[in-house]
Write an enzyme that holds these catalytic residues in place. Structure first.
Site, PDB file in Angstrom:
ATOM      1  N   HIS A   1       6.190  15.163  55.183  1.00  0.00           N
ATOM      2  CA  HIS A   1       5.124  16.070  54.767  1.00  0.00           C
ATOM      3  C   HIS A   1       4.404  15.575  53.525  1.00  0.00           C
ATOM      4  O   HIS A   1       3.185  15.670  53.412  1.00  0.00           O
ATOM      5  CB  HIS A   1       5.699  17.457  54.460  1.00  0.00           C
ATOM      6  CG  HIS A   1       5.590  18.422  55.589  1.00  0.00           C
ATOM      7  ND1 HIS A   1       4.399  18.854  56.087  1.00  0.00           N
ATOM      8  CD2 HIS A   1       6.540  19.042  56.334  1.00  0.00           C
ATOM      9  CE1 HIS A   1       4.601  19.705  57.090  1.00  0.00           C
ATOM     10  NE2 HIS A   1       5.905  19.840  57.257  1.00  0.00           N
TER      11      HIS A   1
ATOM     12  N   HIS B   1       0.100  66.425  31.628  1.00  0.00           N
ATOM     13  CA  HIS B   1       0.820  66.388  32.900  1.00  0.00           C
ATOM     14  C   HIS B   1       1.499  67.738  33.138  1.00  0.00           C
ATOM     15  O   HIS B   1       1.402  68.313  34.223  1.00  0.00           O
ATOM     16  CB  HIS B   1       1.878  65.292  32.882  1.00  0.00           C
ATOM     17  CG  HIS B   1       1.327  63.905  33.070  1.00  0.00           C
ATOM     18  ND1 HIS B   1       0.388  63.352  32.245  1.00  0.00           N
ATOM     19  CD2 HIS B   1       1.587  62.970  34.017  1.00  0.00           C
ATOM     20  CE1 HIS B   1       0.106  62.127  32.670  1.00  0.00           C
ATOM     21  NE2 HIS B   1       0.821  61.875  33.748  1.00  0.00           N
TER      22      HIS B   1
ATOM     23  N   GLU C   1      13.576  26.705  51.593  1.00  0.00           N
ATOM     24  CA  GLU C   1      12.543  27.207  52.495  1.00  0.00           C
ATOM     25  C   GLU C   1      13.068  27.224  53.936  1.00  0.00           C
ATOM     26  O   GLU C   1      12.970  28.220  54.631  1.00  0.00           O
ATOM     27  CB  GLU C   1      11.324  26.282  52.382  1.00  0.00           C
ATOM     28  CG  GLU C   1      10.142  26.712  53.238  1.00  0.00           C
ATOM     29  CD  GLU C   1       9.056  25.631  53.262  1.00  0.00           C
ATOM     30  OE1 GLU C   1       9.316  24.489  52.800  1.00  0.00           O
ATOM     31  OE2 GLU C   1       7.956  25.929  53.746  1.00  0.00           O
ATOM     32  N   HIS C   2      13.641  26.088  54.353  1.00  0.00           N
ATOM     33  CA  HIS C   2      14.220  25.968  55.694  1.00  0.00           C
ATOM     34  C   HIS C   2      15.704  25.639  55.587  1.00  0.00           C
ATOM     35  O   HIS C   2      16.074  24.704  54.860  1.00  0.00           O
ATOM     36  CB  HIS C   2      13.571  24.822  56.482  1.00  0.00           C
ATOM     37  CG  HIS C   2      12.079  24.886  56.556  1.00  0.00           C
ATOM     38  ND1 HIS C   2      11.264  24.048  55.812  1.00  0.00           N
ATOM     39  CD2 HIS C   2      11.254  25.680  57.273  1.00  0.00           C
ATOM     40  CE1 HIS C   2       9.991  24.325  56.091  1.00  0.00           C
ATOM     41  NE2 HIS C   2       9.955  25.312  56.964  1.00  0.00           N
TER      42      HIS C   2
ATOM     43  N   ASP D   1       8.054  25.243  63.289  1.00  0.00           N
ATOM     44  CA  ASP D   1       6.720  24.932  62.754  1.00  0.00           C
ATOM     45  C   ASP D   1       5.617  25.260  63.746  1.00  0.00           C
ATOM     46  O   ASP D   1       4.483  25.517  63.353  1.00  0.00           O
ATOM     47  CB  ASP D   1       6.618  23.436  62.418  1.00  0.00           C
ATOM     48  CG  ASP D   1       7.281  23.115  61.093  1.00  0.00           C
ATOM     49  OD1 ASP D   1       7.473  24.045  60.287  1.00  0.00           O
ATOM     50  OD2 ASP D   1       7.610  21.929  60.875  1.00  0.00           O
TER      51      ASP D   1
ATOM     52  N   GLN E   1      10.923  16.619  57.496  1.00  0.00           N
ATOM     53  CA  GLN E   1      10.569  17.282  56.244  1.00  0.00           C
ATOM     54  C   GLN E   1       9.959  16.293  55.262  1.00  0.00           C
ATOM     55  O   GLN E   1       8.933  16.567  54.640  1.00  0.00           O
ATOM     56  CB  GLN E   1      11.835  17.904  55.636  1.00  0.00           C
ATOM     57  CG  GLN E   1      11.562  19.048  54.716  1.00  0.00           C
ATOM     58  CD  GLN E   1      10.851  20.174  55.443  1.00  0.00           C
ATOM     59  OE1 GLN E   1      11.183  20.505  56.574  1.00  0.00           O
ATOM     60  NE2 GLN E   1       9.858  20.741  54.820  1.00  0.00           N
TER      61      GLN E   1
END
Lengths: 429, 429
Positions: free
Chosen positions: A261, A419, A326-327, A360, A258
């Site tokens: 990245h 209406h 996220e993960h 991934d 991670q």
């Protein structure tokens, strides 16, 4: 890397700080992006060509903006068989997983004679932004284009900048494999503007997806409304929940996968074991020595990494939900039970043999996932992002007679007499 | 109102102009909204109280920001039985329709031994913005809150401004009926900021939905990321596709039901019948004379109304898809066939006995629908807007052995050696 202990009296304030840390550098690019979009709207291909010369040092003509089928073939032929096989495996698995997401239409007639339901249709055209340079990932092409194809999108137009004319052949191979219909060698805000408003060469699309730098993100925000956009992706993050059964070298490798990245990526270990915490901290230092992207990973781990000690792993569940990672990896004999109690996570990886990197590439689920705590309210990319639902309603005269008076009452109570009249006029009320 | 004919040589340019007309007045409120949000973040309830005094001429204390259960009871008791019955019918039908939207979880184990799937969970808390004044619609409370409850949202916090202390009792009754958990008598950007960031009195939520004025829309755009938001609603619109079988008075009433919403609303008739076109144009003028909101409807019909003549109704399908109307009514014996060929519409109302107003109140489908051509890429509000999907992946050691090498290949080809290592380390590669 900071170490926290949920049993410390000042834990809450430290954890709140961890939650609120701003990892994203917000470059002030909005004014520049506004001008770029206005230029592309006004001058079309000419503006795209000018910006590409300036930012990518590449001379294009209207005839060379689009990457030809021959170039894509040649690029694919230049890739190794091993890489193409791996891509094909990934594509097949992503496709199978996403096929199960295709939603069902619904239609029924109720007791009053009202027929109602909905219908899903594919978005008519989608633009896929693919970054250039080092963040040009063939796997991301698959993760964006395959669900669009599964949804039935008739036209996918991909843009990818090729700074100095350099293309990643595997990105073109992935585009071909995924069934991308058109590829244009342009990027930045100018490519986003071209996709949103169209030029002589690039027909406009209805929605733009895919990650990009600050210019691309700002451009997507600006064209939102003119077209749809996907989420604005932030730096990636992982939270690993592990007990003493976990292998510290494996956990360390996952944290660094991670951290490599982006210097703004975040990797967090939450554990009930001091021994694991110490061993992982040491293993991270050891593995950093031989990591190719050590500089990036070191900065990420130093600035945003954390090891959180909890009394029992179950105590971590509310922390996980607040972080909404996220993960989420869970390496514990209780993995299933713990996972069932989590509300907020983009993706959950269960057990020691499911490193996040499998997800991934070749797991099948999408790797485009909500970052920066947005898993509290949003989902990863999927087939639904490439479809939209139209509701259907049909009344018989009898059904209108049954429902009409209530509609007239509500219309009048809201001060919307027109209406009410549109119903009353059909019922002679 | 303008009249177009698709057989005219200059039709395309007129139609393109109809498509691109900007109906929304974009007030420049962003700087003011930025300051309001910053104040609420810094000073919490005090700032909310100050702005409420200034904008709503109402003095609140932290104890009176929240509307008490007793006040809600009393407001409900003050409503007519007829209105409450109509609301209850609407609520029941909306609930039934949306229950069918609850998505299924998915889990399977494939031939390699990979277990994969996804799980849907409700968003933990939702803020519902309800406008004050004349646009304070009880029906919108139901349309937003009922799908959230069906999704399983544990906490719905509603904000509604009460300028000069005036509350719409039917709005409070609708909130009670729909199961809204908390109601706060605040509005504007300050209410949005309070929902997003929290104050001592108003706990923060994870997502904010509901329509509002330019300040509310700008505030929602600004807090997006901190929380989720729904679409930014624009002026309402209807497109009626009708042949000579249609009743011109009914069509005119439906056009005016749209036009009465807002001077920026848009009502369009597309027909293959000159006789119907003329009769509807005359009927609109006639009905305007007795419409309570005639001033608004007149402006809308004058500035944005249109009657488009086509040779055959089937020719209208591509025009419908380009306009992507929020509401599409089809009054023709071919209604089903024509509807099946439309890709872009928020909702379709089939047949002469299904005026759009039925869908606004008691049909069952949601009346929060994509405006301003966004039906090309987005859907009406539904249960999915109050849930999010977490993907699940679990590998056995054998499954990792089968998939791992391809992941290692792709990780290395993307220059992400740490990704490759996190797989390889488990396989002794």
């Amino acid at each position: 890397m900071q170490r926290l202990d949920s049993r410390d009296p000042d834990f809450e304030s430290h954890f709140t700080r961890l939650l609120s840390v701003k990892r994203e550098v917000s470059e002030d690019v909005d004014a520049a992006v506004r001008d770029i979009i206005a230029e592309v709207v006004a001058r079309g291909d000419d503006a795209v060509i000018d910006y590409t010369r300036r930012f990518d040092r590449l001379d294009l003509t209207p005839d060379t903006i689009r990457v030809s089928a021959e170039e894509i073939e040649a690029a694919t032929a230049s890739c190794s068989a091993e890489a193409l096989d791996a891509l094909a495996l990934a594509k097949a698995r992503i496709e199978t997983y996403h096929r199960a997401q295709v939603p069902a239409d619904h239609r029924e007639t109720d007791a009053l004679g009202v027929t109602l339901g909905w219908r899903w249709t594919a978005i008519e055209s989608v633009g896929l932004y693919v970054p250039g340079g080092t963040a040009s990932y063939p796997s991301s092409v698959l993760m964006n284009a395959v669900p669009a194809k599964v949804a039935g999108v008739p036209r996918i137009a991909m843009v990818v900048p090729t700074p100095d004319g350099v293309t990643n052949p595997l990105v073109l191979a992935a585009a071909k494999l995924a069934g991308v219909d058109e590829v244009f060698r342009v990027g930045g805000a100018q490519a986003v503007a071209a996709l949103a408003y169209g030029t002589a060469t690039i027909r406009p699309v209805a929605k733009i997806v895919g990650p990009g730098n600050a210019y691309v993100a700002a451009a997507k925000r600006r064209v939102f409304g003119q077209v749809g956009i996907d989420m604005i992706a932030g730096p990636s993050e992982v939270l690993i929940l592990a007990d003493s059964s976990a292998n510290p070298e494996w956990v360390a490798a996952d944290l660094l996968a991670q951290a490599e990245h982006d210097t703004a990526a975040q990797a967090i270990l939450v554990t009930d074991s001091d021994a694991l915490a110490d061993a992982v901290a040491a293993a991270v230092e050891g593995q950093l020595k031989t990591l190719r992207r050590a500089e990036i990973a070191t900065a990420s781990w130093r600035d945003y990494g954390a090891i959180v000690r909890v009394a029992r792993l179950a105590d971590a569940i509310p922390l996980v939900d607040r972080l909404a990672p996220e993960h989420l990896e869970i390496e514990s004999h209780d993995a299933e039970d713990l996972a069932a109690r989590v509300r907020n996570a983009g993706a959950i990886f269960l057990g020691a043999h499911t490193p996040e990197a499998i997800g991934d590439y070749v797991g099948g689920p999408n790797h485009v996932l909500p970052t920066a705590r947005s898993a509290r309210f949003s989902s990863g990319l999927g087939v639904l992002d490439f479809m939209k639902r139209t509701s259907l309603l049909s009344c018989t005269p009898e059904a209108l007679r049954a429902l009409g008076p209530a509609a007239v009452t509500l219309g009048r109570s809201e001060g919307l007499d027109g209406h009410a009249r549109s119903v009353a006029i059909r019922l002679n009320l």
